[in-house]
Design an enzyme around this catalytic site. Structure first.
Site, mmCIF file in Angstrom:
data_model
loop_
_atom_site.group_PDB
_atom_site.id
_atom_site.type_symbol
_atom_site.label_atom_id
_atom_site.label_comp_id
_atom_site.label_asym_id
_atom_site.label_seq_id
_atom_site.Cartn_x
_atom_site.Cartn_y
_atom_site.Cartn_z
ATOM 1 N N GLU A 33 0.987 -1.071 0.016
ATOM 2 C CA GLU A 33 0.080 -0.327 -0.059
ATOM 3 C C GLU A 33 0.773 0.943 0.282
ATOM 4 O O GLU A 33 1.543 1.698 1.073
ATOM 5 C CB GLU A 33 -0.767 0.144 0.890
ATOM 6 N N GLU A 58 4.961 5.364 3.488
ATOM 7 C CA GLU A 58 4.539 6.238 4.095
ATOM 8 C C GLU A 58 5.781 7.431 4.112
ATOM 9 O O GLU A 58 7.119 7.194 4.474
ATOM 10 C CB GLU A 58 4.093 5.726 5.168
ATOM 11 N N ASP A 85 9.409 7.477 -0.617
ATOM 12 C CA ASP A 85 8.936 8.598 -1.481
ATOM 13 C C ASP A 85 8.199 7.492 -2.407
ATOM 14 O O ASP A 85 9.471 6.817 -3.283
ATOM 15 C CB ASP A 85 9.987 9.452 -1.937
ATOM 16 N N ASP A 108 -2.081 12.240 -2.166
ATOM 17 C CA ASP A 108 -2.588 13.442 -2.213
ATOM 18 C C ASP A 108 -2.658 14.019 -3.135
ATOM 19 O O ASP A 108 -1.852 13.390 -4.714
ATOM 20 C CB ASP A 108 -1.328 14.145 -1.851
ATOM 21 N N LYS A 112 -4.019 22.183 -7.241
ATOM 22 C CA LYS A 112 -2.699 23.421 -8.955
ATOM 23 C C LYS A 112 -2.408 23.130 -9.232
ATOM 24 O O LYS A 112 -1.672 21.764 -8.908
ATOM 25 C CB LYS A 112 -2.110 24.673 -7.778
ATOM 26 N N THR A 181 -10.423 2.900 4.917
ATOM 27 C CA THR A 181 -8.658 3.767 5.083
ATOM 28 C C THR A 181 -9.800 4.359 5.995
ATOM 29 O O THR A 181 -11.084 5.125 6.332
ATOM 30 C CB THR A 181 -8.700 3.961 3.938
ATOM 31 N N PHE A 183 -9.157 8.210 5.986
ATOM 32 C CA PHE A 183 -9.950 9.167 4.856
ATOM 33 C C PHE A 183 -11.125 8.594 4.345
ATOM 34 O O PHE A 183 -12.129 10.054 4.690
ATOM 35 C CB PHE A 183 -8.974 9.536 3.788
#
Ligand SMILES: C[S@@+](CC[C@H](N)C(=O)[O-])C[C@H]1O[C@@H](n2cnc3c(N)ncnc32)[C@H](O)[C@@H]1O
Length: 202
Positions: A33, A58, A85, A108, A112, A181, A183
């Site tokens: 994950e 993570e 990363d 994420d 923008k 999860t 979120f």
């Protein structure tokens, strides 16, 4: 009982390859994950499938430590956490044909336009994923961001190696479209839409 040191693994050195299968002794299937956050999905999956290995990647130190500690407290021997990363790892250092499933929940969105280059899922990332997962592996993605979801579709749909499959798959921890999860739980409570897609690799 595993300690936090048993759960955490260092990222590979520059120029070294990372094969997550080496973290588990017995050639068992491995699921990974990216962006495991507080570890709600990993915890549930690792409890439900003790004969599989699970790796959480993570970047945020706070969440990496929180989740590693959580896995240790639950006594889970089949989870490893790496602070890295994932984009760099996947583009430069992952072994090929090494994953049975890849899970990416609420990456994420970087809304923008000038930040779109920071998005995890882009053309190069997708190109790497199809070589890193095994043929027949499952790749599940969900996001609460409609525009990022379209962006992901545009970058996955041209890949002949990816076949879209139903999102629900109890064998991989998804029932009634829920991955569980942190979120996801929050956004469902708030009534926000969630966009989901899953693939099988050829
Ligand atoms: C919006 S949160 C979602 C957390 C979790 N998947 C959930 O659904 O509750 C995104 C997570 O991905 C992590 N993350 C973002 N970019 C990353 C990267 N390049 N590599 C690894 N983790 C990353 C963030 O630190 C954060 O914990």
């Amino acid at each position: 009982m595993p300690t936090i040191e048993d759960i955490t693994v260092d990222p590979p050195d520059i120029g070294e390859q990372f094969d997550p299968r080496t973290l588990f002794p017995d050639g068992r299937p491995v699921e990974l994950e990216i962006g495991s956050g507080k570890g709600g999905f990993l915890l549930r999956r690792a409890q439900a499938a003790p004969d599989r290995g699970f790796v959480g990647i993570e970047w945020a130190n706070k969440f990496y430590k929180y989740t590693a500690d959580r896995m240790a407290r639950w006594g889970l021997n089949n989870v490893r956490m790496m602070r890295a990363d994932a984009k760099h790892l996947f583009i430069h250092q992952m072994a090929k044909n090494c994953l049975d499933a890849l899970h990416i929940y609420h990456p994420d969105p970087w809304p923008k336009a000038r930040h779109h280059k920071r998005r995890l899922i882009d053309t190069e990332f997708v190109r790497q994923v199809v070589t890193i997962v095994k043929p027949g592996a499952r790749w599940a993605i969900q996001t609460d961001h409609a525009e990022y979801f379209e962006w992901i579709r545009e970058r996955t749909s041209p890949r002949p190696e990816l076949t879209e499959i139903p999102y629900d798959d109890p064998e991989f921890g998804i029932v009634d479209e829920e991955a569980g999860t942190n979120f996801e739980i929050k956004y469902i409570k708030e009534g926000r839409p969630i966009y989901r897609i899953a693939f099988r690799t050829r």
